[in-house]
Enzyme design. Structure first.
Site, PDB file in Angstrom:
ATOM      1  N   GLU A   1      -4.806   3.294   6.690  1.00 52.36           N
ATOM      2  CA  GLU A   1      -4.525   3.256   5.253  1.00 52.36           C
ATOM      3  C   GLU A   1      -5.110   4.538   4.651  1.00 52.36           C
ATOM      4  O   GLU A   1      -4.620   5.081   3.669  1.00 52.36           O
ATOM      5  CB  GLU A   1      -5.199   2.007   4.652  1.00 52.36           C
ATOM      6  CG  GLU A   1      -4.928   1.845   3.169  1.00 52.36           C
ATOM      7  CD  GLU A   1      -5.688   0.680   2.547  1.00 52.36           C
ATOM      8  OE1 GLU A   1      -5.590  -0.449   3.072  1.00 52.36           O
ATOM      9  OE2 GLU A   1      -6.363   0.904   1.536  1.00 52.36           O
TER      10      GLU A   1
ATOM     11  N   ARG B   1       0.812  -1.225   0.000  1.00 57.63           N
ATOM     12  CA  ARG B   1       0.000   0.000   0.000  1.00 57.63           C
ATOM     13  C   ARG B   1       0.849   1.280   0.000  1.00 57.63           C
ATOM     14  O   ARG B   1       0.437   2.300   0.562  1.00 57.63           O
ATOM     15  CB  ARG B   1      -0.928   0.049   1.220  1.00 57.63           C
ATOM     16  CG  ARG B   1      -2.017  -0.988   1.244  1.00 57.63           C
ATOM     17  CD  ARG B   1      -3.027  -0.794   0.122  1.00 57.63           C
ATOM     18  NE  ARG B   1      -4.184  -1.649   0.318  1.00 57.63           N
ATOM     19  CZ  ARG B   1      -4.222  -2.950  -0.010  1.00 57.63           C
ATOM     20  NH1 ARG B   1      -3.187  -3.517  -0.593  1.00 57.63           N
ATOM     21  NH2 ARG B   1      -5.324  -3.650   0.214  1.00 57.63           N
TER      22      ARG B   1
ATOM     23  N   SER C   1     -10.797  -0.609   3.493  1.00 58.94           N
ATOM     24  CA  SER C   1     -10.068  -0.872   4.739  1.00 58.94           C
ATOM     25  C   SER C   1      -9.606   0.444   5.343  1.00 58.94           C
ATOM     26  O   SER C   1      -8.948   1.234   4.669  1.00 58.94           O
ATOM     27  CB  SER C   1      -8.824  -1.724   4.459  1.00 58.94           C
ATOM     28  OG  SER C   1      -9.169  -2.933   3.840  1.00 58.94           O
TER      29      SER C   1
HETATM   30  N1  EPU Z   1     -11.248 -11.008   9.659  1.00 60.31           N
HETATM   31  C1  EPU Z   1     -11.958 -11.146  10.814  1.00 60.31           C
HETATM   32  N2  EPU Z   1     -12.991 -10.281  11.063  1.00 60.31           N
HETATM   33  C2  EPU Z   1     -13.319  -9.289  10.198  1.00 60.31           C
HETATM   34  C3  EPU Z   1     -12.601  -9.152   9.007  1.00 60.31           C
HETATM   35  C4  EPU Z   1     -11.550 -10.007   8.748  1.00 60.31           C
HETATM   36  O1  EPU Z   1     -11.680 -12.021  11.633  1.00 60.31           O
HETATM   37  O2  EPU Z   1     -14.274  -8.562  10.508  1.00 60.31           O
HETATM   38  C5  EPU Z   1     -10.119 -11.931   9.381  1.00 60.31           C
HETATM   39  C6  EPU Z   1     -10.550 -13.291   8.838  1.00 60.31           C
HETATM   40  O3  EPU Z   1      -9.671 -14.244   9.360  1.00 60.31           O
HETATM   41  C7  EPU Z   1     -10.305 -13.161   7.343  1.00 60.31           C
HETATM   42  C8  EPU Z   1      -9.069 -12.278   7.333  1.00 60.31           C
HETATM   43  O4  EPU Z   1      -9.274 -11.381   8.407  1.00 60.31           O
HETATM   44  O5  EPU Z   1     -10.046 -14.390   6.766  1.00 60.31           O
HETATM   45  C9  EPU Z   1      -8.859 -11.510   6.056  1.00 60.31           C
HETATM   46  O6  EPU Z   1     -10.030 -10.769   5.734  1.00 60.31           O
HETATM   47  P1  EPU Z   1     -10.294 -10.274   4.239  1.00 60.31           P
HETATM   48  O7  EPU Z   1     -10.103 -11.386   3.272  1.00 60.31           O
HETATM   49  O8  EPU Z   1     -11.588  -9.555   4.223  1.00 60.31           O
HETATM   50  O9  EPU Z   1      -9.090  -9.294   3.966  1.00 60.31           O
HETATM   51  P2  EPU Z   1      -8.416  -8.123   4.805  1.00 60.31           P
HETATM   52  O10 EPU Z   1      -7.043  -8.550   5.195  1.00 60.31           O
HETATM   53  O11 EPU Z   1      -9.316  -7.651   5.892  1.00 60.31           O
HETATM   54  C10 EPU Z   1      -7.263  -7.079   2.713  1.00 60.31           C
HETATM   55  C11 EPU Z   1      -7.172  -5.727   2.072  1.00 60.31           C
HETATM   56  C12 EPU Z   1      -8.443  -5.429   1.283  1.00 60.31           C
HETATM   57  C13 EPU Z   1      -8.603  -6.498   0.228  1.00 60.31           C
HETATM   58  C14 EPU Z   1      -8.685  -7.869   0.924  1.00 60.31           C
HETATM   59  C15 EPU Z   1      -8.733  -9.013  -0.069  1.00 60.31           C
HETATM   60  C16 EPU Z   1      -5.749  -4.414   3.534  1.00 60.31           C
HETATM   61  C17 EPU Z   1      -5.679  -3.308   4.541  1.00 60.31           C
HETATM   62  N3  EPU Z   1      -6.962  -4.711   3.102  1.00 60.31           N
HETATM   63  O12 EPU Z   1      -8.316  -6.996   3.685  1.00 60.31           O
HETATM   64  O13 EPU Z   1      -8.257  -4.182   0.639  1.00 60.31           O
HETATM   65  O14 EPU Z   1      -9.777  -6.293  -0.550  1.00 60.31           O
HETATM   66  O15 EPU Z   1      -7.499  -8.075   1.723  1.00 60.31           O
HETATM   67  O16 EPU Z   1      -7.477  -9.175  -0.653  1.00 60.31           O
HETATM   68  O17 EPU Z   1      -4.709  -4.936   3.143  1.00 60.31           O
HETATM   69  C18 EPU Z   1      -8.585  -1.844   0.923  1.00 60.31           C
HETATM   70  O18 EPU Z   1      -7.354  -1.746   0.940  1.00 60.31           O
HETATM   71  O19 EPU Z   1      -9.334  -0.844   1.029  1.00 60.31           O
HETATM   72  C19 EPU Z   1      -9.173  -3.169   0.803  1.00 60.31           C
HETATM   73  C20 EPU Z   1     -10.495  -3.375   0.864  1.00 60.31           C
END
Ligand code: EPU
Length: 337
Positions: free
Chosen positions: A332, A164, A236
């Site tokens: 972010e 990012r 995010s």
């Molecule tokens: N999780 C929870 N509770 C929640 C949300 C997530 O426990 O409320 C845990 C779960 O274990 C889940 C893991 O977090 O499996 C990952 O969640 P998710 O796949 O939704 O991805 P993220 O790490 O929360 C990142 C990016 C997103 C991107 C997704 C998919 C960042 C800050 N965010 O989110 O990017 O769409 O992966 O690749 O790296 C953005 O940057 O605005 C964004 C939406």
């Protein structure tokens, strides 16, 4: 060129905060951009270049000039047997670029489907999702130095990409304005399907191809992330923190199994959404501000929120996560004002 005074930014920030800017200037070509940059009033003013405002939190009105690009267009710059290089205007809606590439059968950005925002901002932030980042396809970035007015083409290595981030995000480096990016896509793409439940989602389709991957990713995003037209949000809110393996082992002993992704031998990345959920914020509302019920990493404007109110909720989340896990969350989202 469009020039407006005391202009509402409501449609220019996806939190849909009702703030104004003293001036709003939108240019349609590099020539028009240069005219603005040479203007004395502009040079003396506080200025901020925005894309579609999908990663900004305006704390109040902006007492300066908001610059916005209207440079569009997708052209083929180079084509070989295996790849095609596209030159894309900074103001192209990123998801339109993905749709165009997928329809042509060119791979490399399909997992970045439905990410809100414009192409220039996507290259500044190194957007990423489902195991892909825009830096994977960036060949070069064309930009103007706001102070010397010179145009420079940055190779991918010169962009200094990381999670990012890029040199364009670093406020201490020369202020560059991106006008075009050049991305190289593959004609025989290798799919990236390891992230989360993407592989399982694709089992419902008869074959794995770019169109189906895009469709599956769109469905996952729509099921997890709120529509900014309904509830203003910036995706995010925080980045996923990287902590030492030692810290991780100590936390696992205390809290049991934690979701994590290895970063290196010594470091792991923890999903901030999980940390926030563990602190009890998921689905909770605080006045006009909510923590999204399906994804705790997303803060939403329930209607009529101010930037201050959102910042206060973000601060209480940051503090609670620090108190419980001794992990510092970094936004972010960029705070303005
Ligand atoms: N999780 C929870 N509770 C929640 C949300 C997530 O426990 O409320 C845990 C779960 O274990 C889940 C893991 O977090 O499996 C990952 O969640 P998710 O796949 O939704 O991805 P993220 O790490 O929360 C990142 C990016 C997103 C991107 C997704 C998919 C960042 C800050 N965010 O989110 O990017 O769409 O992966 O690749 O790296 C953005 O940057 O605005 C964004 C939406």
């Amino acid at each position: 060129m469009k020039i407006e005074q005391d202009y509402s930014l409501y449609e220019h920030n996806t939190f849909h905060l009702d703030v104004k800017t003293r001036w709003f200037m939108e240019y349609e070509s590099e020539e028009e951009l240069l005219r603005i940059l040479h203007d004395e009033y502009f040079q003396e003013s506080l200025s901020l270049h925005i894309g579609s405002g999908s990663n900004l939190l305006f704390i109040g009105d902006f007492n300066g000039v908001i610059l916005h690009s209207a440079i569009r267009g997708i052209t083929i710059k180079e084509e070989t047997e295996d790849s095609v290089t596209l030159r894309v205007g900074a103001a192209e809606i990123w998801d339109d670029v993905v749709a165009y590439a997928v329809n042509k059968g060119w791979g490399g950005i399909e997992n970045l489907s439905l990410i809100p925002g414009e192409t220039g901002a996507a290259a500044i932030q190194n957007i990423g999702a489902y195991g892909m980042e825009i830096q994977d396809v960036i060949e070069s970035v064309e930009a103007y130095n706001q102070l010397s007015f010179e145009k420079r083409t940055f190779s991918k290595a010169e962009c200094g990409y990381s999670y990012r981030s890029s040199i364009f995000k670093n406020e201490h480096s020369d202020p560059y304005i991106i006008t075009y990016i050049n991305i190289r896509l593959a004609k025989q793409p290798s799919f990236v399907l390891y992230y989360g439940n993407l592989h399982e989602s694709l089992a419902a389709y008869d074959e794995v191809n770019l169109v189906n991957i895009r469709e599956a990713i769109c469905a996952i995003r729509l099921s997890k992330l709120p529509d900014a037209n309904e509830f203003g949000n910036a995706g995010s809110f925080f980045m996923n923190p990287v902590i030492s393996k030692q810290h991780f082992d100590a936390l696992s002993e205390k809290f049991g199994e934690m979701p994590h992704y290895p970063v290196s031998e010594a470091e792991v990345k923890i999903p901030a959404g999980w940390l926030i959920e563990q602190c009890g914020f998921k689905g909770k509302t605080h006045g006009h501000v909510g923590v999204y019920e399906k994804q705790a990493l997303v803060i939403v404007n329930l209607g009529g929120a101010t930037g201050d109110e959102i910042a206060l909720v973000a601060e209480s989340i940051r503090q609670a996560v620090y108190d419980k896990f001794k992990i510092e969350l970094t936004p972010e989202v960029k705070y303005i004002g």
